[in-house]
Design an enzyme around this catalytic site. Structure first.
Site, short mmCIF file in Angstrom:
data_model
loop_
_atom_site.label_atom_id
_atom_site.label_comp_id
_atom_site.label_asym_id
_atom_site.label_seq_id
_atom_site.Cartn_x
_atom_site.Cartn_y
_atom_site.Cartn_z
N ASP A 93 -7.89 -5.40 0.18
CA ASP A 93 -8.41 -6.27 -0.90
C ASP A 93 -8.05 -7.74 -0.71
OD1 ASP A 93 -7.60 -3.48 -2.71
OD2 ASP A 93 -9.63 -4.30 -2.68
N HIS A 136 0.86 -1.19 0.00
CA HIS A 136 0.00 0.00 0.00
C HIS A 136 0.89 1.24 0.00
CE1 HIS A 136 -3.16 2.82 1.11
NE2 HIS A 136 -4.00 1.88 0.72
#
Ligand code: SDX
Length: 437
Positions: free
Chosen positions: A372, A314
């Site tokens: 996710d 991320h």
């Protein structure tokens, strides 16, 4: 916070070593998080641009909506921690919070839920729009098209300078996204479209429109509805991510809200962004068994191999994604509720997470499971087709997009977004006629 109210520290002194000139750059402090160096006058004073592809060190706006601390794994909506909201709140209350900045009173919440419910139905003519697509069209392509087309149906709410227009368009978008998503699904499987029901809560209504048919009554599983509601909360907003920045940039030109949200959906579709949940499931399926994991871990580490471990890493979170932790817990709850004992994809996911978190490549690059990583497994267990995973992300993120879009338009310092560049192409050249080349 007006310019005057912002606390200006001493700031930075920038020295141009080529000329010896120095420039003062003020620093602006927020209420929390990193200070910002105000470079708005930089080009006028130095004839230089800043250079930051991917905006890794650039603040594009001032916002009061969502705060992330990537080192500490903090995510707050209007100051409320995401894990508390996921446990104690519900998606409609979070929508109100993101839009208005405060938790609603019981009366405000009841009215908000009523107003959203009464906007869930689509204009009947829009149903013909779905029939123009191929049955096997990716639902995200359908979402981009249908949401963009809403501006052709709601001319009464496209004056972006009218707060009433902005709010009715915001309500319509939040309300209609589940209906559009479920209708796209029904079209893909050749089943009749189901109309929303005003007696069902938001997440229940979506699962109803997805799974019910006109042939018999359908009762939504309350545990799955609660899980869906929690997943919507977790995906609702996330600062200036790629799709939110797309919505803001599109909106900065004065484009209508439906077109801006359609642009956000298009950006979210990318596998590096919201498309990752679908890509995670495809990756876990490709890995196929726990003993194949090392091979894929090596591929992910190979600089010459474009393969990345989907669901890992991320831009902001460098320790853990707080949403992934809640998703992991929800995943087990849903599988338990459904009595799914051996979900091989979950076994692979858990083993992949364990191995990756011990591997020095992932530790050194601070690559952890993101939001996710688990959502695809939950959606699959709930019977949602893989191609709809990112659609659900878009349904959830619509409230964040419209909240950020409204904030941008109400910002007195707002102007059209127009970045500059570092030009490295040819300098001026003389044209050579075709017969002389
Ligand atoms: C979302 O921004 C948001 O807030 C997004 C989101 C939201 O709520 O809106 O949180 C939702 O998009 C979550 C992220 C979903 N995407 C994925 O899971 C796709 C896989 N992840 C990567 O593509 C990547 O981690 C990104 C895109 C998420 C972040 O990329 P960055 O910040 O630009 O980091 P990078 O590409 O510069 O990578 C840094 C290093 C690189 O190695 P070096 O060049 O330094 O040697 O880490 C490596 C990368 O190669 N790396 C990975 C990796 N992610 C980064 N290596 C293997 N597998 C990965 N997943």
């Amino acid at each position: 916070m007006s310019e005057q109210d912002k606390s200006h520290n001493q700031g930075f002194t920038l020295t141009d070593n080529r000329t010896g000139d120095s420039y003062e750059l003020p620093v602006i402090q927020g209420t929390t998080g990193p200070d910002v160096i105000d470079v708005r006058r930089l080009y006028a004073e130095t004839d230089c641009f800043t250079y930051d592809p991917g905006f890794t060190s650039t603040g594009s706006c001032e916002s009061k909506i969502t705060f992330i601390d990537g080192e500490k794994g903090i995510l707050r909506y209007r100051g409320y921690p995401i894990d508390v909201l996921a446990e104690k709140s519900d998606f409609m209350e979070v929508c109100y919070l993101l839009l208005y900045g405060e938790l609603p009173s019981p009366g405000q919440k009841k009215k908000f839920e009523h107003d959203i419910s009464y906007h869930t139905m689509l204009h009947e003519q829009i149903n013909n729009f779905f029939r123009g697509f191929r049955r096997d069209a990716h639902p995200m392509a359908v979402m981009c098209g249908v949401v963009g087309a809403l501006s052709a149906f709601y001319h009464d709410s496209t004056d972006i300078n009218d707060p009433k227009h902005r709010m009715i368009a915001s309500y319509r978008l939040i309300a209609k996204m589940p209906t559009i998503a479920a209708t796209a699904y029904k079209f893909s499987v050749g089943q009749p479209f189901m109309y929303p029901r005003n007696d069902l809560k938001y997440a229940d209504n979506f699962l109803y429109m997805m799974n019910a048919t006109p042939c018999e009554d359908y009762k939504v599983n309350p545990v799955l509805a609660r899980a869906m509601d929690r997943i919507l909360i977790l995906h609702a907003d996330h600062e200036q991510n790629a799709s939110t920045s797309t919505v803001r940039l599109a909106g900065s030109s004065g484009a209508n809200p439906f077109a801006c949200i359609s642009a956000g959906i298009a950006s979210l579709w990318g596998p590096a962004h919201g498309g990752a949940n679908e890509a995670v499931l495809n990756m876990l399926t490709e890995i196929g068994s726990v003993d194949k994991i090392p091979e894929f871990i090596n591929k992910a580490k190979d600089k010459d191999d474009p393969f990345r471990l989907m669901g890992f890493g991320h831009r902001v979170y460098k320790n853990f994604d707080p949403r992934a932790q809640v998703m992991r817990q929800t995943c087990h709850e849903v599988l338990d509720e459904l009595g799914v004992e051996d979900e091989p994809l979950l076994d692979i996911a858990m083993e992949l997470e364990r191995i990756a978190l011990e591997d020095e490549y992932f530790v050194e690059k601070k690559l952890y499971p993101n939001v996710d990583f688990y959502s695809g497994i939950i959606f699959k267990a709930m019977g949602i087709p893989t191609s709809l995973f990112t659609v659900l992300f878009a349904v959830a993120r619509t409230v964040g997009w419209v909240a950020q879009w409204n904030e941008m338009i109400e910002d007195p310092s707002q102007k059209i977004g127009r970045p500059r560049q570092l030009y490295t192409g040819d300098v001026e050249r003389n044209y050579v006629s075709l017969h002389k080349r």
